[in-house]
Design a protein around this motif. Structure first.
Motif, PDB file in Angstrom:
ATOM      1  N   ASN A 147       1.088 -11.588   5.282  1.00 38.99           N
ATOM      2  CA  ASN A 147       1.626 -10.525   5.092  1.00 38.99           C
ATOM      3  C   ASN A 147       0.898 -10.015   4.034  1.00 38.99           C
ATOM      4  OD1 ASN A 147       1.548 -13.043   3.599  1.00 38.99           O
ATOM      5  ND2 ASN A 147       3.189 -11.570   2.230  1.00 38.99           N
ATOM      6  N   SER A 148      -0.088 -11.243   3.774  1.00 30.73           N
ATOM      7  CA  SER A 148      -1.521 -10.713   2.800  1.00 30.73           C
ATOM      8  C   SER A 148      -2.319 -10.288   3.402  1.00 30.73           C
ATOM      9  CB  SER A 148      -2.130 -12.561   2.442  1.00 30.73           C
ATOM     10  OG  SER A 148      -2.109 -13.405   3.695  1.00 30.73           O
ATOM     11  N   GLU A 149      -2.311  -9.428   5.059  1.00 28.11           N
ATOM     12  CA  GLU A 149      -2.906  -8.851   5.979  1.00 28.11           C
ATOM     13  C   GLU A 149      -2.228  -7.731   6.100  1.00 28.11           C
ATOM     14  OE1 GLU A 149      -4.432 -11.495   9.362  1.00 28.11           O
ATOM     15  OE2 GLU A 149      -5.350 -13.217   7.575  1.00 28.11           O
ATOM     16  N   ASN A 150      -0.914  -7.260   5.439  1.00 33.28           N
ATOM     17  CA  ASN A 150      -0.722  -6.062   5.802  1.00 33.28           C
ATOM     18  C   ASN A 150       0.213  -5.729   6.664  1.00 33.28           C
ATOM     19  OD1 ASN A 150      -0.792  -5.041   3.223  1.00 33.28           O
ATOM     20  ND2 ASN A 150      -3.306  -4.118   3.801  1.00 33.28           N
ATOM     21  N   GLY A 151       0.639  -7.294   7.637  1.00 30.49           N
ATOM     22  CA  GLY A 151       0.916  -7.488   8.592  1.00 30.49           C
ATOM     23  C   GLY A 151       1.991  -6.595   9.211  1.00 30.49           C
ATOM     24  N   VAL A 152       2.858  -5.850   8.675  1.00 31.43           N
ATOM     25  CA  VAL A 152       3.965  -5.384   8.539  1.00 31.43           C
ATOM     26  C   VAL A 152       3.723  -3.776   8.916  1.00 31.43           C
ATOM     27  CG1 VAL A 152       5.319  -3.762   8.187  1.00 31.43           C
ATOM     28  CG2 VAL A 152       6.286  -6.638   7.548  1.00 31.43           C
ATOM     29  N   PHE A 153       2.760  -3.342   8.072  1.00 33.71           N
ATOM     30  CA  PHE A 153       1.629  -2.229   8.676  1.00 33.71           C
ATOM     31  C   PHE A 153       0.779  -2.022   9.806  1.00 33.71           C
ATOM     32  CE2 PHE A 153       2.109  -0.509   3.684  1.00 33.71           C
ATOM     33  CZ  PHE A 153       2.593  -0.297   3.853  1.00 33.71           C
ATOM     34  N   LYS A 154       0.399  -2.758   9.888  1.00 34.54           N
ATOM     35  CA  LYS A 154      -0.452  -3.305  11.063  1.00 34.54           C
ATOM     36  C   LYS A 154       0.622  -2.511  12.406  1.00 34.54           C
ATOM     37  CE  LYS A 154      -4.344  -6.080   9.476  1.00 34.54           C
ATOM     38  NZ  LYS A 154      -4.992  -7.465   9.358  1.00 34.54           N
ATOM     39  N   VAL A 155       1.223  -3.946  12.181  1.00 39.82           N
ATOM     40  CA  VAL A 155       2.709  -3.525  13.681  1.00 39.82           C
ATOM     41  C   VAL A 155       3.123  -2.199  13.965  1.00 39.82           C
ATOM     42  CG1 VAL A 155       4.217  -4.874  14.991  1.00 39.82           C
ATOM     43  CG2 VAL A 155       2.984  -6.371  13.472  1.00 39.82           C
ATOM     44  N   LEU A 156       3.267  -1.705  13.119  1.00 42.24           N
ATOM     45  CA  LEU A 156       4.330  -0.373  13.019  1.00 42.24           C
ATOM     46  C   LEU A 156       3.270   0.677  13.643  1.00 42.24           C
ATOM     47  CD1 LEU A 156       6.746  -0.744   9.638  1.00 42.24           C
ATOM     48  CD2 LEU A 156       6.891  -0.658  12.230  1.00 42.24           C
ATOM     49  N   GLU A 157       1.607   0.605  12.304  1.00 34.54           N
ATOM     50  CA  GLU A 157       0.707   0.894  13.019  1.00 34.54           C
ATOM     51  C   GLU A 157       0.305   1.534  14.686  1.00 34.54           C
ATOM     52  OE1 GLU A 157      -2.377   0.432   9.732  1.00 34.54           O
ATOM     53  OE2 GLU A 157      -1.707   1.712   8.648  1.00 34.54           O
TER      54      GLU A 157
ATOM     55  N   ASP B 191       1.325  -1.055  -0.299  1.00 40.74           N
ATOM     56  CA  ASP B 191       0.527  -0.024   0.039  1.00 40.74           C
ATOM     57  C   ASP B 191       0.923   0.676   0.059  1.00 40.74           C
ATOM     58  OD1 ASP B 191      -2.094   2.249   0.492  1.00 40.74           O
ATOM     59  OD2 ASP B 191      -3.263   1.378   1.816  1.00 40.74           O
ATOM     60  N   HIS B 192       1.235   2.042  -1.474  1.00 40.44           N
ATOM     61  CA  HIS B 192       1.948   2.904  -1.969  1.00 40.44           C
ATOM     62  C   HIS B 192       1.725   4.159  -0.860  1.00 40.44           C
ATOM     63  CE1 HIS B 192       4.439   1.359  -5.114  1.00 40.44           C
ATOM     64  NE2 HIS B 192       3.388   0.389  -4.730  1.00 40.44           N
ATOM     65  N   GLU B 193       0.649   4.633  -0.228  1.00 39.52           N
ATOM     66  CA  GLU B 193      -0.658   5.458   0.627  1.00 39.52           C
ATOM     67  C   GLU B 193       0.195   5.746   1.907  1.00 39.52           C
ATOM     68  OE1 GLU B 193      -4.606   8.024   1.290  1.00 39.52           O
ATOM     69  OE2 GLU B 193      -4.439   6.873  -0.760  1.00 39.52           O
ATOM     70  N   GLU B 194      -0.996   4.346   2.379  1.00 39.68           N
ATOM     71  CA  GLU B 194      -0.260   3.414   3.623  1.00 39.68           C
ATOM     72  C   GLU B 194       0.779   3.846   4.191  1.00 39.68           C
ATOM     73  OE1 GLU B 194      -1.993   3.326   7.308  1.00 39.68           O
ATOM     74  OE2 GLU B 194      -2.334   4.410   5.449  1.00 39.68           O
ATOM     75  N   PHE B 195       1.802   3.461   3.234  1.00 43.75           N
ATOM     76  CA  PHE B 195       3.451   2.968   3.181  1.00 43.75           C
ATOM     77  C   PHE B 195       4.099   5.128   3.735  1.00 43.75           C
ATOM     78  CE2 PHE B 195       7.990   3.421   2.011  1.00 43.75           C
ATOM     79  CZ  PHE B 195       8.294   2.724   2.915  1.00 43.75           C
ATOM     80  N   ALA B 196       3.761   5.362   2.544  1.00 42.88           N
ATOM     81  CA  ALA B 196       3.797   7.252   2.588  1.00 42.88           C
ATOM     82  C   ALA B 196       4.015   8.206   3.796  1.00 42.88           C
ATOM     83  CB  ALA B 196       3.257   7.704   1.381  1.00 42.88           C
ATOM     84  N   LYS B 197       2.761   7.395   4.322  1.00 44.71           N
ATOM     85  CA  LYS B 197       2.054   8.572   6.025  1.00 44.71           C
ATOM     86  C   LYS B 197       3.358   7.833   6.903  1.00 44.71           C
ATOM     87  CE  LYS B 197      -2.665   8.504   4.461  1.00 44.71           C
ATOM     88  NZ  LYS B 197      -4.091   7.816   5.269  1.00 44.71           N
ATOM     89  N   ILE B 198       3.173   6.526   6.960  1.00 47.15           N
ATOM     90  CA  ILE B 198       3.966   5.631   7.708  1.00 47.15           C
ATOM     91  C   ILE B 198       6.622   5.951   7.675  1.00 47.15           C
ATOM     92  CG2 ILE B 198       5.395   3.662   8.727  1.00 47.15           C
ATOM     93  CD1 ILE B 198       2.281   2.157   7.720  1.00 47.15           C
ATOM     94  N   LEU B 199       6.442   6.253   5.843  1.00 46.07           N
ATOM     95  CA  LEU B 199       7.623   7.104   6.545  1.00 46.07           C
ATOM     96  C   LEU B 199       7.492   8.249   6.509  1.00 46.07           C
ATOM     97  CD1 LEU B 199      10.240   5.863   5.570  1.00 46.07           C
ATOM     98  CD2 LEU B 199       9.666   6.449   3.081  1.00 46.07           C
TER      99      LEU B 199
END
Length: 272
Positions: A254-264, A24-32
């Motif tokens: 990973n199919s559930e965007n696991g990295v993003f969920k943990v970081l969020e 998810d490029h949009e979500e990654f941009a926010k996190i970054l």
């Protein structure tokens, strides 16, 4: 409050990327952007070469750092800061051994900027491997490899032979090169001592950090040492059992965007 880590390291396939090999490029941009504000370094630690990773993160690569080909080549602030090559004659011997011992494997040899495969390899295999390589040249025979150093060999096994190939190569070449099962169907071979963990140590030291400052995510055998290094280590729910055994925590698939969920979750807990 501040985040409890100062660097994030993520594997790519099976970890950061979803089942479509995307994110998810949009979500990654926010996190970054949040991490940049907090002084947190975002590092991709992958078996992929930089030629491929530059394409994966075309909109973000200038804001990140990279431990590529399992630690054999390090990129910080867009520049190479370290490389650990394998001599051409050792590449040829290892390729011959792997292909002779396990008939039917498809081999890819990575240089710093380009990878090589045989013209005789199955077309589907060449397409699959070319995706990971970024820039591929085809050879009539391995002896036609350019006279230069290389950074990695990948054997694509097609089945469940990866553990056998890994063991055979390590038994034969033990103190010269290291083989890792990066997936059930693939074995990566690097110079002895090369690993994502060693690459991360060097990169983190550049920032004045250690594994105590690191949160890391992985799913495969080549992620184990990296997870041992990180104070906050996460194996993906879809990861290999041996990876889950060494990690302190389990992240969603990973199919559930696991990295993003943990970081969020960390962002919500410490910054909101």
């Amino acid at each position: 409050m501040t985040l409890p880590f100062k660097a994030v390291a993520v594997d790519m396939d099976g970890t950061f990327l979803n089942e479509k090999r995307d994110f998810d490029h949009e979500e990654f941009a926010k996190i970054l952007s949040i991490f940049e504000k907090e002084g947190v370094h975002f590092i991709v630690a992958s078996g992929r070469p930089y030629a491929r990773l530059k394409q994966d993160f075309v909109d973000f690569r200038d804001r990140m750092d990279f431990v590529t080909v399992n630690g054999a080549r390090l990129i910080a602030e867009g520049k190479q800061i370290g490389i650990t090559p394998i001599k051409r004659d050792l590449i040829l011997a290892t390729v011959a051994f792997g292909e002779r011992t396990y008939n039917g494997v498809t081999t890819l040899v990575f240089g710093p900027g380009k990878a090589y495969v045989l013209k005789s390899a199955p077309e589907e295999e060449k397409k699959f491997l070319a995706y990971f390589a970024g820039d591929v040249g085809e050879l009539d025979k391995w002896e036609d490899l350019p006279d230069e150093d290389f950074v990695q060999i990948t054997f694509n096994c097609g089945g469940k032979n990866a553990p056998d190939i890994q063991k055979a190569i390590n038994d034969k070449y033990g103190k010269v090169i290291s083989a890792y099962g990066s997936a059930d169907f693939a074995v990566d071979v690097d110079a002895y001592g090369v690993s994502k963990a060693e690459g991360l140590k060097e990169l983190l030291a550049k920032f004045g950090l250690t594994g105590e400052d690191l949160i890391a995510f992985g799913d495969g055998g080549n992620d184990i040492e990296m997870l041992k290094l990180a104070k906050y280590s996460y194996a993906m729910e879809n990861g290999m059992d041996e990876v889950k055994q060494v990690a302190r925590y389990i992240a969603p698939k990973n199919s559930e965007n696991g990295v993003f969920k943990v970081l969020e979750d960390y962002i919500k807990k410490y910054l909101n």
